[in-house]
Design an enzyme around this catalytic site. Sequence first.
Site, PDB file in Angstrom:
ATOM      1  CG  LEU A  24      -1.818  -1.090   1.419  1.00  7.94           C
ATOM      2  CD1 LEU A  24      -2.853  -1.229   2.757  1.00  7.94           C
ATOM      3  CD2 LEU A  24      -2.871  -0.893   0.064  1.00  7.94           C
ATOM      4  N   GLY A  27       7.691   3.867   3.278  1.00  6.00           N
ATOM      5  CA  GLY A  27       8.284   5.056   3.816  1.00  6.00           C
ATOM      6  C   GLY A  27       9.750   4.775   3.988  1.00  6.00           C
ATOM      7  CB  ALA A  28      12.105   6.952   5.785  1.00  4.83           C
ATOM      8  CB  THR A  29      11.283   3.915   9.375  1.00  3.24           C
ATOM      9  OG1 THR A  29       9.923   4.421   9.480  1.00  3.24           O
ATOM     10  CG2 THR A  29      12.183   5.007   9.439  1.00  3.24           C
ATOM     11  CE  LYS A  47       4.443   2.613   9.743  1.00  2.00           C
ATOM     12  NZ  LYS A  47       4.177   3.795  10.407  1.00  2.00           N
ATOM     13  CG  ASP A 138       6.189  13.113   7.735  1.00  2.00           C
ATOM     14  OD1 ASP A 138       6.372  14.011   7.068  1.00  2.00           O
ATOM     15  OD2 ASP A 138       6.248  11.978   7.424  1.00  2.00           O
TER      16      ASP A 138
END
Length: 701
Positions: A24, A27-29, A47, A138
């Site tokens: 989906l 991200g960076a992490t 996640k 963010d």
Amino acid sequence: MILKITKMAFNKSENYVWSARNVLGTGATSVVYLGTNKLTGDPVAVKRFKNNQLPLREFQILRKIEHKNVVKLLTIEYETLENFPVLITEFCNGNSLAGILQSPKYACGLGEQDFLSVLSDLTAGIKYLRENQIAHRDVKPGNIMRCLKDDGTAVYKLIDFGTARQLKEEDQFETLDCGTFEYVHPALYKRAILGEFDTGGCRPAVDLWSIGVTLYQVATGRIPFNPFGGRGAKTLMYKIITEKADGVISGVQNTPNGPIIYNSTLPESCQLSNGLQKIVTPLIAGLLEPDFAKIWSFETFFYEVDEILSRKVVNIFYVQNVSLINAYLKPNETLTDLRKLLYDQTELSPEKQMLFSRSAIVTGVDVPSTTKKDPMYLLSRVDTAIITPQITCPQWNGFDSKTDMDRNVHKPDFHKAMSSGTAGYQMERLIVKHCQQEKLIYKLINHLSNFMNRTFETLDYRAQHLRDKCKLLSFTADFIKHCLEVTNYSTTTTSRKDFQRILSESDRISQTIAKLHDKYVINNSNKEWNRISANLKLPTTTRLDTRANVLREQFQQNLDCLKKFDYFNAHTEYIIAKRQIEQILQKLKHILMSEVMTEHGLLCERFNEWYPSMQVDLLKIEILTNDFDEIRREVQKFEHALEPDQQHYKEYVNDLKIRGQQTYNLMSRRKNLNELLKENQKILTDWNELLGIFKNTVAIT
């Protein structure tokens, strides 16, 4: 072998299963997958963190917050085979705002209602976080998800609390692991991107700057501050966002080493109405302040958003400019306030405005309810001609004619597809817009004709009653005068000269009304329009915007083909999709420029031929109505002046009778007095009866 493929393709925890192919977002992490509840089959978002470590801060924040505009944490579980932790959250089925804005349909930003929905939901989510002293740190379109409900409406939710922290509004923070290049506040940009530090830290107000950038992008489809080199031009980016003047909401460099073009308004391509832009632009400007001392507080931001969302939208079709405009009224504002807002948008002063709604001229205080399909009409009292709109056909970059297997040919095709897609949707919107304008012009013509018919029927009826009343008053005046003369009653009667003037003015008004009544009621005013518009092919609304809608659907299918097909495995389908896109764009261009605009121009010409006479008669209605009311007041004044003191006159006649009886024996030979008394008594009786009839007639009138 089969087990190995299954292991690679699927992961599972105690209650959920997900495929590594169904990503989906990344991200960076972390990476987010589409998962499924084993028991219920409900979709969820899974996640997984790249370092396979559970971020306790994100988990703790998500665990204690619950709001309809914040993504909901369902549970935390561990992958069965490798035992890495995953966060299970609710699944949002409508894509992220970033994904939506990347589609050609929304390359120029969201429409008005969608923008207001984002503004409402984003503000509600941020307000909830601030009430719990949480700074997101963010905020960006990629971290706002759209969830589609069963009724088709959308709810927007904040996601990704990986950089969120518990912070009061006055708190400062030094950490740099937060924010995204284009969306971070200048103070944070200087530290995190440029690596420069000074005294003082950052504040939770960095969220306000990010909200301002996000709202600008949602309204326009583009980020507000953009150097030519993009993310590579870090120093120039910092210069743009820190050296801009107060009130500036965008700064763009279009060429290498070129000037920075600053703007305090939204671009022309923005889909928001001018009415909404006028109240949203100050909001964005208040958020895009690099100085913490000048940027709005959260309290001010929440108040201003509530004020915007509380306004009532009034849909207006400005006839002389052939355009739909929206005016946003505060809850307690009246028609006078609406006229001021219209003056601000059209430069047509209130005294020159004529507002028309549902076959009636709008007067008074209250503002009628409206919709886009049934707006109020704004007409100029001084200008008759409408201006035929001029448009420029959207441009696009065509595909290369090469059909070989060179990978370098395929790479730019995606960008050209985006350019073509944007142009296609712009043309479709223009077609629908102008077809809607044509439909409203036809509705206005019918509304005006019906209004004139009904108005002159009413005025003619009232004029006839006024004439009848004047005749009765004239007879009554003559009768009263005769009564007073017979009885030698000494009083001054109302001037017949004044009444003759009233009669003359009444006849003039009645004759004018009768002529207009014959024009609009007897002869039917629609006949004139039917004669003028006989050779038009209109209305085009159903015919052309339906064709445009079909082409748009075919167009989107072929755009999807360019994304779906692998260039090397589906070469034939890929080439066909590109050719069909070009063909559909040419068809849309033909409909827009050769059909819609041509017929639209003819309609405007015919309207300009028909409307001037109608405008003169519209103004006559106001003049005749005012004159009619003035004559009616004068008639009432004359009527009251005709009534002498009835009791005094009755006592006077009775006194004559008593004195006549006392002297009858002495003056028996003078029969004239007795006859006079009888005549007086009869006159008094007849007069009372006549007054009763007259008052009943007046009441009916």
